[in-house]
Motif scaffolding. Structure first.
Motif, PDB file in Angstrom:
ATOM      1  N   ASP A  17      89.527 -94.426 -23.008  1.00 30.67           N
ATOM      2  CA  ASP A  17      89.856 -94.785 -21.617  1.00 30.67           C
ATOM      3  C   ASP A  17      91.218 -94.260 -21.183  1.00 30.67           C
ATOM      4  OD1 ASP A  17      87.546 -96.066 -20.738  1.00 30.67           O
ATOM      5  OD2 ASP A  17      88.093 -97.879 -21.862  1.00 30.67           O
ATOM      6  N   LYS A  18      91.565 -93.079 -21.729  1.00 27.32           N
ATOM      7  CA  LYS A  18      92.813 -92.431 -21.305  1.00 27.32           C
ATOM      8  C   LYS A  18      92.481 -91.261 -20.387  1.00 27.32           C
ATOM      9  CE  LYS A  18      95.636 -93.445 -25.353  1.00 27.32           C
ATOM     10  NZ  LYS A  18      95.884 -92.960 -26.697  1.00 27.32           N
ATOM     11  N   LYS A  19      93.515 -90.766 -19.704  1.00 27.28           N
ATOM     12  CA  LYS A  19      93.316 -89.613 -18.811  1.00 27.28           C
ATOM     13  C   LYS A  19      93.209 -88.317 -19.636  1.00 27.28           C
ATOM     14  CE  LYS A  19      94.757 -91.562 -14.684  1.00 27.28           C
ATOM     15  NZ  LYS A  19      94.171 -91.397 -13.369  1.00 27.28           N
ATOM     16  N   VAL A  20      92.603 -87.313 -19.037  1.00 23.07           N
ATOM     17  CA  VAL A  20      92.518 -85.999 -19.676  1.00 23.07           C
ATOM     18  C   VAL A  20      93.506 -85.060 -18.993  1.00 23.07           C
ATOM     19  CG1 VAL A  20      91.028 -84.044 -20.196  1.00 23.07           C
ATOM     20  CG2 VAL A  20      90.066 -86.353 -20.124  1.00 23.07           C
ATOM     21  N   PRO A  21      94.517 -84.556 -19.732  1.00 18.91           N
ATOM     22  CA  PRO A  21      95.480 -83.643 -19.106  1.00 18.91           C
ATOM     23  C   PRO A  21      94.885 -82.253 -18.912  1.00 18.91           C
ATOM     24  CG  PRO A  21      96.034 -84.002 -21.430  1.00 18.91           C
ATOM     25  CD  PRO A  21      94.802 -84.804 -21.155  1.00 18.91           C
ATOM     26  N   VAL A  22      94.891 -81.777 -17.685  1.00 16.64           N
ATOM     27  CA  VAL A  22      94.379 -80.433 -17.388  1.00 16.64           C
ATOM     28  C   VAL A  22      95.552 -79.589 -16.913  1.00 16.64           C
ATOM     29  CG1 VAL A  22      92.899 -79.123 -15.823  1.00 16.64           C
ATOM     30  CG2 VAL A  22      92.059 -81.223 -16.873  1.00 16.64           C
ATOM     31  N   TYR A  23      95.764 -78.462 -17.582  1.00 17.73           N
ATOM     32  CA  TYR A  23      96.926 -77.622 -17.267  1.00 17.73           C
ATOM     33  C   TYR A  23      96.737 -76.859 -15.952  1.00 17.73           C
ATOM     34  CZ  TYR A  23      98.243 -78.142 -22.238  1.00 17.73           C
ATOM     35  OH  TYR A  23      98.587 -78.632 -23.471  1.00 17.73           O
ATOM     36  N   VAL A  31      98.318 -81.597 -15.028  1.00 14.47           N
ATOM     37  CA  VAL A  31      99.683 -81.649 -15.569  1.00 14.47           C
ATOM     38  C   VAL A  31     100.290 -80.241 -15.517  1.00 14.47           C
ATOM     39  CG1 VAL A  31      99.152 -83.617 -17.091  1.00 14.47           C
ATOM     40  CG2 VAL A  31      98.938 -81.285 -17.986  1.00 14.47           C
ATOM     41  N   LYS A  32     101.567 -80.179 -15.894  1.00 16.33           N
ATOM     42  CA  LYS A  32     102.315 -78.908 -15.873  1.00 16.33           C
ATOM     43  C   LYS A  32     101.557 -77.844 -16.671  1.00 16.33           C
ATOM     44  CE  LYS A  32     106.596 -78.815 -17.858  1.00 16.33           C
ATOM     45  NZ  LYS A  32     106.775 -77.863 -18.842  1.00 16.33           N
ATOM     46  N   ASP A  33     101.563 -76.616 -16.178  1.00 17.84           N
ATOM     47  CA  ASP A  33     100.810 -75.554 -16.835  1.00 17.84           C
ATOM     48  C   ASP A  33     101.475 -75.134 -18.153  1.00 17.84           C
ATOM     49  OD1 ASP A  33      98.741 -73.819 -17.158  1.00 17.84           O
ATOM     50  OD2 ASP A  33      99.079 -72.698 -15.312  1.00 17.84           O
ATOM     51  N   ARG A  34     100.666 -74.538 -19.019  1.00 14.61           N
ATOM     52  CA  ARG A  34     101.159 -73.935 -20.273  1.00 14.61           C
ATOM     53  C   ARG A  34     101.895 -72.648 -19.902  1.00 14.61           C
ATOM     54  NH1 ARG A  34      96.392 -72.350 -24.352  1.00 14.61           N
ATOM     55  NH2 ARG A  34      96.682 -74.460 -25.113  1.00 14.61           N
ATOM     56  N   HIS A  75      97.283 -73.713 -33.176  1.00 13.59           N
ATOM     57  CA  HIS A  75      97.322 -74.283 -31.823  1.00 13.59           C
ATOM     58  C   HIS A  75      98.417 -73.645 -30.956  1.00 13.59           C
ATOM     59  CE1 HIS A  75      96.341 -76.886 -28.634  1.00 13.59           C
ATOM     60  NE2 HIS A  75      97.350 -77.724 -28.755  1.00 13.59           N
ATOM     61  N   VAL A  76      97.984 -73.042 -29.857  1.00 17.42           N
ATOM     62  CA  VAL A  76      98.888 -72.295 -28.970  1.00 17.42           C
ATOM     63  C   VAL A  76     100.069 -73.164 -28.504  1.00 17.42           C
ATOM     64  CG1 VAL A  76      99.022 -71.135 -26.725  1.00 17.42           C
ATOM     65  CG2 VAL A  76      97.019 -70.794 -28.184  1.00 17.42           C
ATOM     66  N   ASP A  77      99.793 -74.389 -28.067  1.00 19.44           N
ATOM     67  CA  ASP A  77     100.877 -75.230 -27.538  1.00 19.44           C
ATOM     68  C   ASP A  77     101.944 -75.514 -28.596  1.00 19.44           C
ATOM     69  OD1 ASP A  77      99.813 -75.457 -24.935  1.00 19.44           O
ATOM     70  OD2 ASP A  77      98.413 -76.997 -25.620  1.00 19.44           O
ATOM     71  N   ARG A  78     101.502 -75.722 -29.848  1.00 21.79           N
ATOM     72  CA  ARG A  78     102.497 -75.957 -30.912  1.00 21.79           C
ATOM     73  C   ARG A  78     103.313 -74.687 -31.151  1.00 21.79           C
ATOM     74  NH1 ARG A  78     101.527 -80.785 -34.540  1.00 21.79           N
ATOM     75  NH2 ARG A  78      99.570 -81.698 -33.841  1.00 21.79           N
ATOM     76  N   SER A  79     102.678 -73.532 -30.996  1.00 16.46           N
ATOM     77  CA  SER A  79     103.423 -72.274 -31.225  1.00 16.46           C
ATOM     78  C   SER A  79     104.484 -72.083 -30.156  1.00 16.46           C
ATOM     79  CB  SER A  79     102.476 -71.073 -31.271  1.00 16.46           C
ATOM     80  OG  SER A  79     102.142 -70.582 -29.980  1.00 16.46           O
ATOM     81  N   ILE A  80     104.234 -72.659 -28.972  1.00 12.06           N
ATOM     82  CA  ILE A  80     105.218 -72.547 -27.889  1.00 12.06           C
ATOM     83  C   ILE A  80     106.379 -73.511 -28.167  1.00 12.06           C
ATOM     84  CG2 ILE A  80     105.575 -72.925 -25.401  1.00 12.06           C
ATOM     85  CD1 ILE A  80     102.550 -72.030 -25.095  1.00 12.06           C
TER      86      ILE A  80
END
Ligand code: NAD
Ligand code: DAU
Length: 337
Positions: A201-207, A271-274, A84-89
């Protein structure tokens, strides 16, 4: 034939084992998996009683377990990775350990054990990014230009696999594929995260601006491609594998999922970009089509609906996965519970 599958308790690996045992019922499949947060034996419930399937819990960085598991094996299909890219960051070290050092340990053992084929599963992310509006796609001749710790670690592993072929004659093949989707995908990745958040019923975070483009590949199409490479692929060669989507961006994907679940677009949250976010991926799969007769089957909308349905029918699976460690990760990554 005796196959060693590494990372077979993860998303693609488990789909591949189920696919393989169904299509090659006489073969013996050994699954070597450390069971990290992403590994889940529930994915393999349907085959756990199959006498031709065996699970070994172990780390590909542990040469003694790798050596003992490899005895008598004909073919290795190497999926195990931090993926997972985000975990690698957030923390790259484990990516270097598993994806680079772990691959080297497997390669050494494969050489020692005179394995007939080492197939390495890699990603189109090693090629870097494409721009919106340009016609270019990634192919087998595209230069490497990885831009995240994850893709850099995968690029390093690809180079090592090729080096073992050229230097020591190890019979290898490599495939670089685009974004997979389908059953059993861990809900940290975009499509299952969106589906499961919406079901809760939660929001979807879009970078960022959400206009990033991925080339979506249904996991079963990917498994079929690997099968063809194992049967007819040329030793030393690389094959690019891609999907059927036509330049669809993340917002368009989310809108489809929102529609399929009868939700409203108010559920989308920018949300904030990757950091270093690759703008566009697109894969040219002409080589595997011409040489091995592979092409993706079905239609993205249909396969997305099938995937949404799967998550609706398997709420116990993803609800248990979304507990514990996942909650900590989600809080760190998105700052929201
Ligand atoms: P995943 O994260 O769902 O699963 C990875 C599996 O590897 C897990 O079962 C985990 O327990 C296991 N593992 C991790 N570290 C290990 C170690 N040190 N020793 C043994 N097992 C270990 O990943 P995935 O999405 O199924 O991806 C599989 C492979 O495909 C990876 O190599 C990835 O880079 C590649 N890939 C994935 C995609 C995608 O869209 N998911 C696209 C292109 C390439
Ligand atoms: O291209 C192949 C690669 O695809 C694989 O090598 C990786 O293992 C796999 O994780 C995947 O990488 P991506 O970074 O493209 O996938 P991810 O699902 O993380 O993100 C897909 C797109 O959605 C990307 O543009 C980022 C965006 N995104 C993702 C998440 C998790 C969001 O907008 N919001 C999110 O919360």
């Amino acid at each position: 034939m005796k196959l060693l599958v590494t990372g077979g308790a993860g998303f693609i690996g488990s789909n591949f084992i189920i696919y393989w045992l169904k299509n090659h019922p006489k073969d013996l499949v050994i699954n070597l998996d450390k069971l990290t947060y992403a590994g889940n034996l529930e994915n393999l419930k349907d085959v756990e009683e199959n006498p031709n399937y065996r699970f070994v819990q172990g780390d590909i960085c542990d040469s003694s377990i790798v050596d003992s598991t490899m005895a008598g094996v004909d073919v290795i299909v190497h999926f195990a990775a931090e993926s997972h890219v985000d975990r690698s960051i957030l923390e790259p070290s484990e990516f270097i350990r598993t994806n680079v050092l772990g691959t080297n340990i497997l390669l050494r053992s494969a050489l020692k054990n005179k394995i007939k084929r080492f197939h390495h599963i890699s990603t189109d992310e090693v090629f870097g990014k494409l721009e919106l509006g340009e016609k270019n796609k990634f192919n087998e001749r595209t230069n490497y230009n990885p831009r995240s710790p994850y893709s850099a670690s995968k690029a390093a592993s690809d180079h090592l696999v090729r080096a073992y072929h050229f230097t020591y004659g190890l019979p290898i093949t490599i495939s670089n594929c685009s974004n997979n989707f389908g059953p059993y995908q861990f809900p940290e990745k975009f499509i299952p995260l969106a589906i499961t958040n919406l079901l809760e019923d939660k929001k979807v975070p879009v970078y960022g601006d959400g206009l990033y483009v991925r080339d979506w590949l249904y996991v079963e199409d990917h498994c079929r491609a690997i099968d063809l490479i194992l049967q007819n692929g040329k030793i030393g060669e690389t094959y690019c594998i891609g999907g059927l989507t036509k330049e669809i961006n993340n917002i368009e994907v989310i809108k489809k999922i929102v529609g399929l679940l009868g939700k409203t677009e108010g559920a989308i949250e920018y949300v904030k970009d990757r950091p270093g976010h690759d703008r566009r991926y697109a894969v040219d799969w002409t080589k595997i089509k011409n040489e091995l007769g592979w092409e993706p089957q079905g239609d993205f909308d249909q396969l997305l609906a099938k995937t949404v349905d799967w998550y609706k029918q398997h709420q116990d699976w993803w609800k248990s996965v979304k507990n514990g460690e996942y909650k900590n990760y989600y809080q760190t990554q998105y700052g929201i519970k």
